[in-house]
Design a protein around this motif. Sequence first.
Motif, PDB file in Angstrom:
ATOM      1  N   ALA A 189       0.830  -1.214   0.000  1.00  0.00           N
ATOM      2  CA  ALA A 189       0.000   0.000   0.000  1.00  0.00           C
ATOM      3  C   ALA A 189       0.860   1.257   0.000  1.00  0.00           C
ATOM      4  CB  ALA A 189      -0.914  -0.002   1.226  1.00  0.00           C
ATOM      5  N   PHE A 190       2.127   1.093   0.380  1.00  0.00           N
ATOM      6  CA  PHE A 190       3.070   2.219   0.413  1.00  0.00           C
ATOM      7  C   PHE A 190       4.369   1.775  -0.259  1.00  0.00           C
ATOM      8  CE2 PHE A 190       0.210   2.276   4.005  1.00  0.00           C
ATOM      9  CZ  PHE A 190      -0.279   3.571   4.016  1.00  0.00           C
ATOM     10  N   PRO A 191       4.369   1.627  -1.597  1.00  0.00           N
ATOM     11  CA  PRO A 191       5.521   1.077  -2.318  1.00  0.00           C
ATOM     12  C   PRO A 191       6.815   1.888  -2.222  1.00  0.00           C
ATOM     13  CG  PRO A 191       3.962   2.055  -3.846  1.00  0.00           C
ATOM     14  CD  PRO A 191       3.275   1.996  -2.514  1.00  0.00           C
ATOM     15  N   LYS A 192       6.716   3.127  -1.754  1.00  0.00           N
ATOM     16  CA  LYS A 192       7.928   3.956  -1.646  1.00  0.00           C
ATOM     17  C   LYS A 192       8.322   4.228  -0.196  1.00  0.00           C
ATOM     18  CE  LYS A 192       7.181   6.207  -6.094  1.00  0.00           C
ATOM     19  NZ  LYS A 192       7.031   7.508  -6.827  1.00  0.00           N
ATOM     20  N   ASP A 193       7.640   3.547   0.733  1.00  0.00           N
ATOM     21  CA  ASP A 193       7.927   3.726   2.161  1.00  0.00           C
ATOM     22  C   ASP A 193       8.344   2.374   2.745  1.00  0.00           C
ATOM     23  OD1 ASP A 193       8.003   4.169   4.881  1.00  0.00           O
ATOM     24  OD2 ASP A 193       6.062   5.156   5.002  1.00  0.00           O
ATOM     25  N   PRO A 194       9.630   2.209   3.068  1.00  0.00           N
ATOM     26  CA  PRO A 194      10.106   0.917   3.584  1.00  0.00           C
ATOM     27  C   PRO A 194       9.563   0.562   4.973  1.00  0.00           C
ATOM     28  CG  PRO A 194      11.816   2.565   3.791  1.00  0.00           C
ATOM     29  CD  PRO A 194      10.726   3.180   2.963  1.00  0.00           C
ATOM     30  N   LYS A 195       8.924   1.529   5.660  1.00  0.00           N
ATOM     31  CA  LYS A 195       8.402   1.278   6.999  1.00  0.00           C
ATOM     32  C   LYS A 195       6.928   0.884   6.990  1.00  0.00           C
ATOM     33  CE  LYS A 195      11.607   4.471   9.251  1.00  0.00           C
ATOM     34  NZ  LYS A 195      11.741   5.681  10.121  1.00  0.00           N
ATOM     35  N   GLU A 196       6.290   1.018   5.833  1.00  0.00           N
ATOM     36  CA  GLU A 196       4.867   0.714   5.744  1.00  0.00           C
ATOM     37  C   GLU A 196       4.563  -0.112   4.502  1.00  0.00           C
ATOM     38  OE1 GLU A 196       2.743   1.318   8.026  1.00  0.00           O
ATOM     39  OE2 GLU A 196       3.579   2.939   9.214  1.00  0.00           O
ATOM     40  N   TRP A 197       3.565  -0.983   4.599  1.00  0.00           N
ATOM     41  CA  TRP A 197       3.140  -1.771   3.441  1.00  0.00           C
ATOM     42  C   TRP A 197       1.668  -2.152   3.485  1.00  0.00           C
ATOM     43  CZ3 TRP A 197       7.283  -3.091   6.593  1.00  0.00           C
ATOM     44  CH2 TRP A 197       7.011  -3.985   7.638  1.00  0.00           C
ATOM     45  N   LYS A 198       1.019  -1.930   4.646  1.00  0.00           N
ATOM     46  CA  LYS A 198      -0.385  -2.311   4.766  1.00  0.00           C
ATOM     47  C   LYS A 198      -1.204  -1.197   5.410  1.00  0.00           C
ATOM     48  CE  LYS A 198      -3.182  -6.246   6.400  1.00  0.00           C
ATOM     49  NZ  LYS A 198      -3.150  -7.526   7.151  1.00  0.00           N
ATOM     50  N   ASP A 199      -2.441  -1.031   4.952  1.00  0.00           N
ATOM     51  CA  ASP A 199      -3.344  -0.020   5.499  1.00  0.00           C
ATOM     52  C   ASP A 199      -4.711  -0.688   5.658  1.00  0.00           C
ATOM     53  OD1 ASP A 199      -4.672   2.241   6.286  1.00  0.00           O
ATOM     54  OD2 ASP A 199      -4.661   3.213   4.325  1.00  0.00           O
ATOM     55  N   SER A 200      -4.886  -1.398   6.755  1.00  0.00           N
ATOM     56  CA  SER A 200      -6.088  -2.213   6.965  1.00  0.00           C
ATOM     57  C   SER A 200      -7.384  -1.430   6.908  1.00  0.00           C
ATOM     58  CB  SER A 200      -5.994  -2.946   8.313  1.00  0.00           C
ATOM     59  OG  SER A 200      -4.900  -3.827   8.339  1.00  0.00           O
ATOM     60  N   ASP A 201      -7.396  -0.208   7.488  1.00  0.00           N
ATOM     61  CA  ASP A 201      -8.651   0.545   7.533  1.00  0.00           C
ATOM     62  C   ASP A 201      -8.786   1.579   6.415  1.00  0.00           C
ATOM     63  OD1 ASP A 201      -6.783   2.390   8.391  1.00  0.00           O
ATOM     64  OD2 ASP A 201      -7.515   2.478  10.442  1.00  0.00           O
ATOM     65  N   LYS A 202      -7.830   1.585   5.486  1.00  0.00           N
ATOM     66  CA  LYS A 202      -7.892   2.467   4.307  1.00  0.00           C
ATOM     67  C   LYS A 202      -8.028   3.950   4.671  1.00  0.00           C
ATOM     68  CE  LYS A 202      -8.063  -1.342   1.903  1.00  0.00           C
ATOM     69  NZ  LYS A 202      -6.839  -1.862   1.240  1.00  0.00           N
ATOM     70  N   ASP A 203      -7.309   4.374   5.707  1.00  0.00           N
ATOM     71  CA  ASP A 203      -7.382   5.785   6.094  1.00  0.00           C
ATOM     72  C   ASP A 203      -6.165   6.585   5.630  1.00  0.00           C
ATOM     73  OD1 ASP A 203      -5.444   4.785   7.773  1.00  0.00           O
ATOM     74  OD2 ASP A 203      -6.432   5.358   9.646  1.00  0.00           O
ATOM     75  N   GLY A 204      -5.269   5.906   4.889  1.00  0.00           N
ATOM     76  CA  GLY A 204      -4.094   6.600   4.374  1.00  0.00           C
ATOM     77  C   GLY A 204      -2.894   6.541   5.297  1.00  0.00           C
ATOM     78  N   TYR A 205      -3.062   5.884   6.461  1.00  0.00           N
ATOM     79  CA  TYR A 205      -1.968   5.743   7.424  1.00  0.00           C
ATOM     80  C   TYR A 205      -1.623   4.262   7.565  1.00  0.00           C
ATOM     81  CZ  TYR A 205      -2.817  10.589   8.662  1.00  0.00           C
ATOM     82  OH  TYR A 205      -2.962  11.965   8.600  1.00  0.00           O
ATOM     83  N   GLY A 206      -0.343   3.929   7.357  1.00  0.00           N
ATOM     84  CA  GLY A 206       0.092   2.547   7.439  1.00  0.00           C
ATOM     85  C   GLY A 206      -0.120   1.945   8.811  1.00  0.00           C
ATOM     86  N   ASP A 207      -0.400   0.647   8.818  1.00  0.00           N
ATOM     87  CA  ASP A 207      -0.693  -0.045  10.083  1.00  0.00           C
ATOM     88  C   ASP A 207       0.428   0.082  11.108  1.00  0.00           C
ATOM     89  OD1 ASP A 207      -2.965  -0.792   8.786  1.00  0.00           O
ATOM     90  OD2 ASP A 207      -2.650  -2.956   8.971  1.00  0.00           O
ATOM     91  N   ASN A 208       1.672   0.142  10.657  1.00  0.00           N
ATOM     92  CA  ASN A 208       2.791   0.197  11.606  1.00  0.00           C
ATOM     93  C   ASN A 208       2.820   1.485  12.410  1.00  0.00           C
ATOM     94  OD1 ASN A 208       3.676  -2.316  10.757  1.00  0.00           O
ATOM     95  ND2 ASN A 208       5.052  -1.483   9.217  1.00  0.00           N
TER      96      ASN A 208
END
Length: 220
Positions: free
Chosen positions: A59-78
């Motif tokens: 979900a964040f292909p250019k951010d090595p700290k994030e890859w999933k956004d379960s609630d689709k709010d634009g903020y990565g789960d981590n």
Amino acid sequence: WKDTDGDGIGDNSDDFPDDPQEWMDTDKDGVGDNSDSFPTDPDEWADTDNDSIGDNADAFPKDPKEWKDSDKDGYGDNSDAFPKDPKEWMDSDTDSVGDNSDRFPHDSTEWKDSDNDGVGDNADEFPFDPNCYKSPCHKAKHKVDKDDVAYSMNKLERGLPPDGYDEHTPGLVEHDDMKTSTKDWIKEWPRSKETRRATIEKICAEEPDNTWCRRFGYSP
């Protein structure tokens, strides 16, 4: 017998006969194994941020700290304090109440202000009264309205009780047994068949913002 791209792999067995950099495509995704970050996964071939999650699923292909956004709010789960709540993502004071709904986002001891007086419910001794928050409470004196029915009540027939009048005024309130309790009001004033609670609920329905009605749960 022929090697068009000169890569040492014959055209007959070279999946990319015109590309000297590639010769095999194990997962048949059209991307050669040498440049495919996921050579055995036909759904992935690139990992732009090198987080081991393919760009197609990241979900964040250019951010090595994030890859999933379960609630689709634009903020990565981590980094999302509430990964399953699309309305919340930050909890500045770590009180488990999201900043968006926390009336005091930087105070871990408060989060709600029911009467909107600027004092949190936990510290407010009168959480439903905007005019008070600490004892003793000195409310502003209201202008006396001499036309109010309370001022026409009979105060001579007996001494005043704590409520300020004796609830006995011929034509208005008739407590003939001289008791100010409301438990016997149907017997002394039979013009209504309503129960005491029904009458209170009717009044509170007409005045839903009344502090007393809200405090004791009669407001709809």
